[in-house]
Write a protein that holds these residues in place. Structure first.
Motif, PDB file in Angstrom:
ATOM      1  N   GLY A 150      14.530  23.722  52.056  1.00  0.00           N
ATOM      2  CA  GLY A 150      15.770  24.477  52.204  1.00  0.00           C
ATOM      3  C   GLY A 150      16.623  24.084  53.390  1.00  0.00           C
ATOM      4  O   GLY A 150      17.594  24.757  53.695  1.00  0.00           O
ATOM      5  N   VAL A 151      16.280  23.006  54.081  1.00  0.00           N
ATOM      6  CA  VAL A 151      17.074  22.548  55.229  1.00  0.00           C
ATOM      7  C   VAL A 151      18.335  21.860  54.727  1.00  0.00           C
ATOM      8  O   VAL A 151      18.279  20.994  53.867  1.00  0.00           O
ATOM      9  CB  VAL A 151      16.261  21.587  56.123  1.00  0.00           C
ATOM     10  N   GLN A 152      19.477  22.268  55.263  1.00  0.00           N
ATOM     11  CA  GLN A 152      20.763  21.664  54.918  1.00  0.00           C
ATOM     12  C   GLN A 152      21.019  20.503  55.875  1.00  0.00           C
ATOM     13  O   GLN A 152      20.983  20.692  57.078  1.00  0.00           O
ATOM     14  CB  GLN A 152      21.886  22.692  55.043  1.00  0.00           C
ATOM     15  N   GLU A 153      21.279  19.318  55.316  1.00  0.00           N
ATOM     16  CA  GLU A 153      21.444  18.135  56.148  1.00  0.00           C
ATOM     17  C   GLU A 153      22.826  17.524  55.976  1.00  0.00           C
ATOM     18  O   GLU A 153      23.347  17.465  54.872  1.00  0.00           O
ATOM     19  CB  GLU A 153      20.387  17.086  55.793  1.00  0.00           C
ATOM     20  N   VAL A 154      23.393  17.072  57.096  1.00  0.00           N
ATOM     21  CA  VAL A 154      24.679  16.382  57.090  1.00  0.00           C
ATOM     22  C   VAL A 154      24.610  15.251  58.110  1.00  0.00           C
ATOM     23  O   VAL A 154      24.146  15.450  59.240  1.00  0.00           O
ATOM     24  CB  VAL A 154      25.850  17.324  57.455  1.00  0.00           C
ATOM     25  N   ALA A 155      25.065  14.069  57.710  1.00  0.00           N
ATOM     26  CA  ALA A 155      25.165  12.920  58.613  1.00  0.00           C
ATOM     27  C   ALA A 155      26.600  12.812  59.103  1.00  0.00           C
ATOM     28  O   ALA A 155      27.539  12.853  58.307  1.00  0.00           O
ATOM     29  CB  ALA A 155      24.751  11.643  57.897  1.00  0.00           C
ATOM     30  N   ILE A 156      26.779  12.696  60.410  1.00  0.00           N
ATOM     31  CA  ILE A 156      28.102  12.643  61.038  1.00  0.00           C
ATOM     32  C   ILE A 156      28.179  11.374  61.886  1.00  0.00           C
ATOM     33  O   ILE A 156      27.291  11.122  62.704  1.00  0.00           O
ATOM     34  CB  ILE A 156      28.337  13.880  61.921  1.00  0.00           C
ATOM     35  N   THR A 157      29.229  10.606  61.692  1.00  0.00           N
ATOM     36  CA  THR A 157      29.464   9.415  62.501  1.00  0.00           C
ATOM     37  C   THR A 157      30.454   9.764  63.603  1.00  0.00           C
ATOM     38  O   THR A 157      31.479  10.397  63.342  1.00  0.00           O
ATOM     39  CB  THR A 157      30.024   8.272  61.637  1.00  0.00           C
ATOM     40  N   VAL A 158      30.137   9.363  64.822  1.00  0.00           N
ATOM     41  CA  VAL A 158      31.007   9.592  65.971  1.00  0.00           C
ATOM     42  C   VAL A 158      31.613   8.253  66.362  1.00  0.00           C
ATOM     43  O   VAL A 158      30.924   7.367  66.861  1.00  0.00           O
ATOM     44  CB  VAL A 158      30.224  10.197  67.153  1.00  0.00           C
ATOM     45  N   LYS A 159      32.901   8.097  66.082  1.00  0.00           N
ATOM     46  CA  LYS A 159      33.613   6.874  66.443  1.00  0.00           C
ATOM     47  C   LYS A 159      35.100   7.213  66.510  1.00  0.00           C
ATOM     48  O   LYS A 159      35.771   7.269  65.486  1.00  0.00           O
ATOM     49  CB  LYS A 159      33.368   5.763  65.419  1.00  0.00           C
TER      50      LYS A 159
ATOM     51  N   PHE B  76      23.958  13.193  64.204  1.00  0.00           N
ATOM     52  CA  PHE B  76      25.119  12.561  64.832  1.00  0.00           C
ATOM     53  C   PHE B  76      24.766  11.118  65.186  1.00  0.00           C
ATOM     54  O   PHE B  76      23.903  10.877  66.032  1.00  0.00           O
ATOM     55  CB  PHE B  76      25.533  13.308  66.098  1.00  0.00           C
ATOM     56  N   TYR B  77      25.425  10.160  64.526  1.00  0.00           N
ATOM     57  CA  TYR B  77      25.256   8.746  64.867  1.00  0.00           C
ATOM     58  C   TYR B  77      26.480   8.310  65.658  1.00  0.00           C
ATOM     59  O   TYR B  77      27.589   8.309  65.142  1.00  0.00           O
ATOM     60  CB  TYR B  77      25.098   7.867  63.622  1.00  0.00           C
ATOM     61  N   ARG B  78      26.284   7.960  66.918  1.00  0.00           N
ATOM     62  CA  ARG B  78      27.393   7.545  67.790  1.00  0.00           C
ATOM     63  C   ARG B  78      27.563   6.029  67.699  1.00  0.00           C
ATOM     64  O   ARG B  78      26.760   5.272  68.224  1.00  0.00           O
ATOM     65  CB  ARG B  78      27.125   7.972  69.227  1.00  0.00           C
ATOM     66  N   ASP B  79      28.635   5.627  67.026  1.00  0.00           N
ATOM     67  CA  ASP B  79      28.900   4.219  66.729  1.00  0.00           C
ATOM     68  C   ASP B  79      29.920   3.631  67.708  1.00  0.00           C
ATOM     69  O   ASP B  79      30.838   2.928  67.298  1.00  0.00           O
ATOM     70  CB  ASP B  79      29.392   4.104  65.289  1.00  0.00           C
ATOM     71  N   GLU B  80      29.779   3.946  68.986  1.00  0.00           N
ATOM     72  CA  GLU B  80      30.703   3.443  70.007  1.00  0.00           C
ATOM     73  C   GLU B  80      30.121   3.696  71.383  1.00  0.00           C
ATOM     74  O   GLU B  80      29.147   4.423  71.525  1.00  0.00           O
ATOM     75  CB  GLU B  80      32.075   4.111  69.887  1.00  0.00           C
ATOM     76  N   GLU B  81      30.782   3.124  72.387  1.00  0.00           N
ATOM     77  CA  GLU B  81      30.386   3.335  73.779  1.00  0.00           C
ATOM     78  C   GLU B  81      31.427   4.110  74.571  1.00  0.00           C
ATOM     79  O   GLU B  81      31.293   4.260  75.774  1.00  0.00           O
ATOM     80  CB  GLU B  81      30.104   1.990  74.454  1.00  0.00           C
ATOM     81  N   ASN B  82      32.455   4.605  73.924  1.00  0.00           N
ATOM     82  CA  ASN B  82      33.511   5.362  74.580  1.00  0.00           C
ATOM     83  C   ASN B  82      32.902   6.555  75.328  1.00  0.00           C
ATOM     84  O   ASN B  82      32.152   7.343  74.752  1.00  0.00           O
ATOM     85  CB  ASN B  82      34.520   5.839  73.528  1.00  0.00           C
ATOM     86  N   SER B  83      33.218   6.695  76.604  1.00  0.00           N
ATOM     87  CA  SER B  83      32.610   7.753  77.415  1.00  0.00           C
ATOM     88  C   SER B  83      32.971   9.152  76.951  1.00  0.00           C
ATOM     89  O   SER B  83      32.223  10.102  77.181  1.00  0.00           O
ATOM     90  CB  SER B  83      32.999   7.579  78.885  1.00  0.00           C
ATOM     91  N   CYS B  84      34.089   9.306  76.263  1.00  0.00           N
ATOM     92  CA  CYS B  84      34.495  10.636  75.785  1.00  0.00           C
ATOM     93  C   CYS B  84      33.489  11.199  74.791  1.00  0.00           C
ATOM     94  O   CYS B  84      33.242  12.397  74.768  1.00  0.00           O
ATOM     95  CB  CYS B  84      35.880  10.567  75.149  1.00  0.00           C
TER      96      CYS B  84
END
Length: 125
Positions: A39-48, A68-76
């Motif tokens: 019953g776990v709800q899963e969502v994949a989110i890309t951060v770019k 959350f997959y962070r696809d960058e090195e931006n400090s923000c």
């Protein structure tokens, strides 16, 4: 006012209108959580440069796992804040960070980067 000042003024007003439209009125990518075993709800989110998707719909009272997959090195984008759920996580570059929560109330809850510039919404139904 000479011609150059007039052109610069018109271009500035046009650019300001575009920025307002983009941040407040443009269509947002929405994703509904997928229920997995248990019953776990899963969502994949890309951060770019933002969150994709930036609107996530989940059901109230069921556990949620956000990847959350962070696809960058931006400090923000190196920090995730979800104040309504007391979540503050570091997002290492080019890695996936799991955030688990159990939404008990329906509503729209904002999540942001540490600087508040990147924004998304968790919609609990």
């Amino acid at each position: 006012m000479d011609t150059t000042a007039f052109i610069v003024t018109i271009a500035g007003v046009g650019l300001a209108a575009f920025v307002i439209w983009y941040f407040f009125f443009s269509a947002r990518q929405t994703a509904s959580a997928v229920s997995m075993s248990g019953g776990v709800q899963e969502v994949a989110i890309t951060v770019k440069g933002g969150y994709s998707p930036d609107v996530i719909e989940v059901e109230r009272g069921k556990p949620v796992q956000l990847s959350f997959y962070r696809d960058e090195e931006n400090s923000c984008s190196e920090e995730l804040l979800m104040p309504d759920f007391n979540v503050r996580r570091d997002l290492p570059a080019f890695k996936t960070t799991l955030v688990e929560l159990l939404p008990q109330q329906a509503g729209t809850f904002t999540f942001t980067c540490g600087m508040g510039m990147l924004r998304g919404n968790l919609v609990v139904k």
